[in-house]
Design an enzyme around this catalytic site. Structure first.
Site, PDB file in Angstrom:
ATOM      1  N   TYR A   1      -1.501  -0.430  11.137  1.00 54.26           N
ATOM      2  CA  TYR A   1      -1.753  -1.084   9.842  1.00 54.26           C
ATOM      3  C   TYR A   1      -0.597  -0.848   8.880  1.00 54.26           C
ATOM      4  O   TYR A   1       0.002  -1.792   8.342  1.00 54.26           O
ATOM      5  CB  TYR A   1      -3.065  -0.569   9.225  1.00 54.26           C
ATOM      6  CG  TYR A   1      -3.186  -0.848   7.737  1.00 54.26           C
ATOM      7  CD1 TYR A   1      -3.318  -2.156   7.269  1.00 54.26           C
ATOM      8  CD2 TYR A   1      -3.139   0.189   6.796  1.00 54.26           C
ATOM      9  CE1 TYR A   1      -3.394  -2.426   5.897  1.00 54.26           C
ATOM     10  CE2 TYR A   1      -3.221  -0.070   5.435  1.00 54.26           C
ATOM     11  CZ  TYR A   1      -3.347  -1.373   4.991  1.00 54.26           C
ATOM     12  OH  TYR A   1      -3.422  -1.636   3.646  1.00 54.26           O
TER      13      TYR A   1
ATOM     14  N   THR B   1       0.837  -1.205   0.000  1.00 50.72           N
ATOM     15  CA  THR B   1       0.000   0.000   0.000  1.00 50.72           C
ATOM     16  C   THR B   1       0.872   1.256   0.000  1.00 50.72           C
ATOM     17  O   THR B   1       2.006   1.232   0.510  1.00 50.72           O
ATOM     18  CB  THR B   1      -0.905   0.016   1.255  1.00 50.72           C
ATOM     19  OG1 THR B   1      -1.460   1.314   1.430  1.00 50.72           O
ATOM     20  CG2 THR B   1      -0.139  -0.335   2.529  1.00 50.72           C
ATOM     21  N   ASP B   2       0.326   2.349  -0.532  1.00 50.23           N
ATOM     22  CA  ASP B   2       1.062   3.629  -0.478  1.00 50.23           C
ATOM     23  C   ASP B   2       1.201   4.124   0.961  1.00 50.23           C
ATOM     24  O   ASP B   2       2.012   5.011   1.241  1.00 50.23           O
ATOM     25  CB  ASP B   2       0.387   4.688  -1.359  1.00 50.23           C
ATOM     26  CG  ASP B   2      -1.037   5.029  -0.952  1.00 50.23           C
ATOM     27  OD1 ASP B   2      -1.582   4.374  -0.040  1.00 50.23           O
ATOM     28  OD2 ASP B   2      -1.627   5.959  -1.560  1.00 50.23           O
ATOM     29  N   GLU B   3       0.415   3.537   1.878  1.00 54.36           N
ATOM     30  CA  GLU B   3       0.466   4.017   3.267  1.00 54.36           C
ATOM     31  C   GLU B   3       1.808   3.727   3.927  1.00 54.36           C
ATOM     32  O   GLU B   3       2.129   4.306   4.965  1.00 54.36           O
ATOM     33  CB  GLU B   3      -0.699   3.432   4.075  1.00 54.36           C
ATOM     34  CG  GLU B   3      -2.030   3.821   3.469  1.00 54.36           C
ATOM     35  CD  GLU B   3      -3.243   3.552   4.337  1.00 54.36           C
ATOM     36  OE1 GLU B   3      -3.106   3.517   5.567  1.00 54.36           O
ATOM     37  OE2 GLU B   3      -4.334   3.386   3.760  1.00 54.36           O
TER      38      GLU B   3
ATOM     39  N   LYS C   1       2.259  -3.450   7.206  1.00 56.34           N
ATOM     40  CA  LYS C   1       2.457  -3.636   5.756  1.00 56.34           C
ATOM     41  C   LYS C   1       3.912  -3.318   5.375  1.00 56.34           C
ATOM     42  O   LYS C   1       4.504  -3.998   4.537  1.00 56.34           O
ATOM     43  CB  LYS C   1       1.501  -2.731   4.959  1.00 56.34           C
ATOM     44  CG  LYS C   1       0.023  -3.059   5.100  1.00 56.34           C
ATOM     45  CD  LYS C   1      -0.355  -4.417   4.552  1.00 56.34           C
ATOM     46  CE  LYS C   1      -0.329  -4.488   3.048  1.00 56.34           C
ATOM     47  NZ  LYS C   1      -0.781  -5.820   2.554  1.00 56.34           N
TER      48      LYS C   1
HETATM   49  P1  NAD Z   1     -10.199  -6.689   2.669  1.00 53.16           P
HETATM   50  O1  NAD Z   1     -10.127  -6.437   4.142  1.00 53.16           O
HETATM   51  O2  NAD Z   1     -11.448  -6.353   1.931  1.00 53.16           O
HETATM   52  O3  NAD Z   1      -9.868  -8.219   2.369  1.00 53.16           O
HETATM   53  C1  NAD Z   1      -8.878  -8.930   3.054  1.00 53.16           C
HETATM   54  C2  NAD Z   1      -9.165 -10.427   2.858  1.00 53.16           C
HETATM   55  O4  NAD Z   1      -8.122 -11.160   3.510  1.00 53.16           O
HETATM   56  C3  NAD Z   1     -10.474 -10.891   3.483  1.00 53.16           C
HETATM   57  O5  NAD Z   1     -11.177 -11.712   2.580  1.00 53.16           O
HETATM   58  C4  NAD Z   1     -10.041 -11.681   4.706  1.00 53.16           C
HETATM   59  O6  NAD Z   1     -10.936 -12.740   5.050  1.00 53.16           O
HETATM   60  C5  NAD Z   1      -8.700 -12.214   4.253  1.00 53.16           C
HETATM   61  N1  NAD Z   1      -7.816 -12.538   5.377  1.00 53.16           N
HETATM   62  C6  NAD Z   1      -7.558 -11.768   6.465  1.00 53.16           C
HETATM   63  N2  NAD Z   1      -6.722 -12.420   7.300  1.00 53.16           N
HETATM   64  C7  NAD Z   1      -6.428 -13.602   6.713  1.00 53.16           C
HETATM   65  C8  NAD Z   1      -5.608 -14.693   7.075  1.00 53.16           C
HETATM   66  N3  NAD Z   1      -4.918 -14.699   8.231  1.00 53.16           N
HETATM   67  N4  NAD Z   1      -5.513 -15.745   6.233  1.00 53.16           N
HETATM   68  C9  NAD Z   1      -6.212 -15.761   5.063  1.00 53.16           C
HETATM   69  N5  NAD Z   1      -7.021 -14.766   4.686  1.00 53.16           N
HETATM   70  C10 NAD Z   1      -7.123 -13.684   5.495  1.00 53.16           C
HETATM   71  O7  NAD Z   1      -8.949  -5.902   2.080  1.00 53.16           O
HETATM   72  P2  NAD Z   1      -8.741  -5.246   0.639  1.00 53.16           P
HETATM   73  O8  NAD Z   1      -9.180  -3.837   0.691  1.00 53.16           O
HETATM   74  O9  NAD Z   1      -9.288  -6.147  -0.403  1.00 53.16           O
HETATM   75  O10 NAD Z   1      -7.150  -5.244   0.570  1.00 53.16           O
HETATM   76  C11 NAD Z   1      -6.437  -6.321  -0.025  1.00 53.16           C
HETATM   77  C12 NAD Z   1      -4.957  -6.020   0.025  1.00 53.16           C
HETATM   78  O11 NAD Z   1      -4.684  -4.796  -0.649  1.00 53.16           O
HETATM   79  C13 NAD Z   1      -4.417  -5.846   1.439  1.00 53.16           C
HETATM   80  O12 NAD Z   1      -3.158  -6.440   1.509  1.00 53.16           O
HETATM   81  C14 NAD Z   1      -4.305  -4.325   1.607  1.00 53.16           C
HETATM   82  O13 NAD Z   1      -3.270  -3.996   2.515  1.00 53.16           O
HETATM   83  C15 NAD Z   1      -3.974  -3.901   0.192  1.00 53.16           C
HETATM   84  N6  NAD Z   1      -4.392  -2.553  -0.218  1.00 53.16           N
HETATM   85  C16 NAD Z   1      -5.692  -2.156  -0.086  1.00 53.16           C
HETATM   86  C17 NAD Z   1      -6.070  -0.888  -0.536  1.00 53.16           C
HETATM   87  C18 NAD Z   1      -7.510  -0.425  -0.472  1.00 53.16           C
HETATM   88  O14 NAD Z   1      -7.787   0.720  -0.816  1.00 53.16           O
HETATM   89  N7  NAD Z   1      -8.464  -1.264  -0.071  1.00 53.16           N
HETATM   90  C19 NAD Z   1      -5.121  -0.026  -1.096  1.00 53.16           C
HETATM   91  C20 NAD Z   1      -3.793  -0.473  -1.191  1.00 53.16           C
HETATM   92  C21 NAD Z   1      -3.455  -1.724  -0.764  1.00 53.16           C
HETATM   93  P1  TYD Z   2     -10.443   4.593   4.724  1.00 51.53           P
HETATM   94  O1  TYD Z   2     -11.473   4.221   3.716  1.00 51.53           O
HETATM   95  O2  TYD Z   2     -10.493   3.962   6.073  1.00 51.53           O
HETATM   96  O3  TYD Z   2      -9.018   4.357   4.035  1.00 51.53           O
HETATM   97  P2  TYD Z   2      -7.528   4.781   4.544  1.00 51.53           P
HETATM   98  O4  TYD Z   2      -7.579   5.259   5.923  1.00 51.53           O
HETATM   99  O5  TYD Z   2      -6.794   3.481   4.424  1.00 51.53           O
HETATM  100  O6  TYD Z   2      -7.075   5.819   3.564  1.00 51.53           O
HETATM  101  O7  TYD Z   2     -10.495   6.162   4.926  1.00 51.53           O
HETATM  102  C1  TYD Z   2     -10.302   7.061   3.845  1.00 51.53           C
HETATM  103  C2  TYD Z   2     -10.319   8.474   4.408  1.00 51.53           C
HETATM  104  O8  TYD Z   2     -11.641   8.752   4.901  1.00 51.53           O
HETATM  105  C3  TYD Z   2      -9.391   8.672   5.599  1.00 51.53           C
HETATM  106  O9  TYD Z   2      -8.835   9.973   5.519  1.00 51.53           O
HETATM  107  C4  TYD Z   2     -10.302   8.574   6.809  1.00 51.53           C
HETATM  108  C5  TYD Z   2     -11.618   9.114   6.293  1.00 51.53           C
HETATM  109  N1  TYD Z   2     -12.854   8.524   6.904  1.00 51.53           N
HETATM  110  C6  TYD Z   2     -13.841   9.376   7.412  1.00 51.53           C
HETATM  111  O10 TYD Z   2     -13.728  10.606   7.373  1.00 51.53           O
HETATM  112  N2  TYD Z   2     -14.956   8.794   7.948  1.00 51.53           N
HETATM  113  C7  TYD Z   2     -15.122   7.448   8.029  1.00 51.53           C
HETATM  114  O11 TYD Z   2     -16.167   6.980   8.566  1.00 51.53           O
HETATM  115  C8  TYD Z   2     -14.108   6.601   7.492  1.00 51.53           C
HETATM  116  C9  TYD Z   2     -14.250   5.107   7.543  1.00 51.53           C
HETATM  117  C10 TYD Z   2     -12.991   7.194   6.921  1.00 51.53           C
END
Ligand code: NAD
Ligand code: TYD
Length: 340
Positions: A153, A125-127, A157
């Protein structure tokens, strides 16, 4: 080719399984997922009868089970999406983030070394770069930006990313890492900003914006992310990190207002609540390396993607209604009940 996808019942992992199944009909996808609160098997229903798709419920931290799966399924490529992914939950309790995101990744890489996997791709992630000052729009995260995390988090990562590079150097594991900005689209769990605001607005519930809503995120439609991962894993480039993002920076408050407008709901639903601890101010990706090396570029403009996403949530209540009852309500009450 056998592709093992972890976390495939979650938001991005499931979208990736759909994308990969459509694009490479000849490949086999073995999807493993622990089915935590964030995993939803019903999402994968359309794939369950596909001959090239297999689902296995498993925890990536469970070494014996992971080794058994690798022994039997012999993956060529591993794509690790499995993670605890919500910053707010990591602030409440970091422990599971450390075990899944760090230990789980190492268990998968140990098995990858043992069974001669040809590529281990880590979804990061970019985080991991921390945040950028909002008043310096000229600054972006590049792959050279130092890791400088803010939340449990993002720290977990970053820990995983460091381990991935260590396995490459120490054990010659062929690896790659992608660091993507915030994704949005179908099957996004409603604890995250965009789906939470869409669903609350549809239900005429308050829209809880943290702080003043001035924080900036760089939004990417999930299918564009899937395409980037697909291009990386099918390339012949190893040992590299790629930033994935679409130069689409927006303030949270502007996204929430846009969702109100699209759903024809009043902005009076917006409620400013106590800020997130350690809240990152701005994320912004420089994607020029992946554009230059692999020719990737985002295809979905935000205006179009957010419309498609809202339409999806309107048409798929049967997916999210069961989620927002039960356990999710306990979470919601805990996170938002006293948040003023
Ligand atoms: P999500 O929380 O929707 O999905 C995570 C999945 O992993 C779930 O299905 C969960 O059941 C499974 N999981 C959790 N713990 C597990 C374990 N111990 N063993 C097997 N499975 C397990 O997350 P997402 O948003 O789909 O993110 C997927 C990946 O992308 C993550 O690695 C996250 O860090 C990365 N990512 C997400 C975003 C975003 O905007 N959502 C952006 C950048 C990177
Ligand atoms: P989020 O979707 O949790 O992603 P991330 O923190 O990984 O970027 O949040 C996106 C942005 O929205 C973040 O700046 C926090 C803000 N946010 C709110 O203002 N209200 C909310 O209820 C949530 C879940 C997030």
């Amino acid at each position: 080719m056998n592709i093992l996808v972890t976390g495939g019942a979650g938001f991005i992992g499931s979208n990736f399984c759909f994308y990969e199944n459509e694009k490479h009909k000849d490949n086999r996808i073995i999807c493993i997922d622990k089915l935590t609160y964030a995993g939803n098997l019903s999402t994968l229903k359309p794939l369950m009868d596909e001959p090239g798709f297999k689902f296995i419920k498993a925890d990536i931290c469970d070494r014996d089970t992971i080794n058994e799966i690798f022994e039997k399924e012999r993956p060529d490529i591993v794509v690790n999406f499995a993670a605890e992914s919500h910053v707010d939950r990591s602030i409440e309790d970091p422990s599971v983030f450390l075990s899944t995101n760090i230990t789980g990744t190492s268990v998968l890489m140990d098995a990858s070394c043992k069974y001669g996997v040809k590529r281990f791709h880590q979804i990061s992630t970019d985080e991991v770069y921390g945040d950028l000052p909002p008043d310096r729009p000229d600054l972006f995260f590049t792959e050279e930006t130092p890791l400088h995390t803010s939340s449990p988090y993002s720290s977990s990562k970053a820990g995983a990313d460091l381990l991935v590079m260590a396995y490459a150097r120490t054990y010659d594991l062929p690896v790659s890492i992608s660091r993507c900005s915030n994704n949005y689209g179908p099957y996004h769990f409603p604890e995250k900003l965009i789906p939470l605001m869409i669903i609350n607005a549809m239900n005429d519930k308050p829209l809880p914006v943290y702080g003043k809503g001035e924080n900036i995120r760089d939004w990417l439609y999930v299918e564009d992310h899937c395409k980037a991962v697909d291009m990386i894993i099918h390339s012949n480039i190893y040992g590299e990190v790629y930033n994935v993002g679409g130069h689409n920076e927006m303030k949270n408050i502007d996204i929430v207002k846009l969702i109100c407008k699209e759903l024809d709901k009043p902005e009076s639903l917006i409620t400013f609540v106590k800020d997130r601890k350690g809240h990152d101010l701005r994320y912004a990706i420089d994607p020029s390396k992946i554009q230059k090396d692999l020719g990737w570029k985002p295809e979905t403009r935000f205006e179009e993607g957010i419309k498609k996403t809202i339409k999806w949530y309107k048409e798929n209540k049967s997916w999210w209604e069961p989620i927002i009852s039960g356990e999710y309500m306990d979470y919601y009450e805990k996170m938002y009940g006293n948040r003023r």
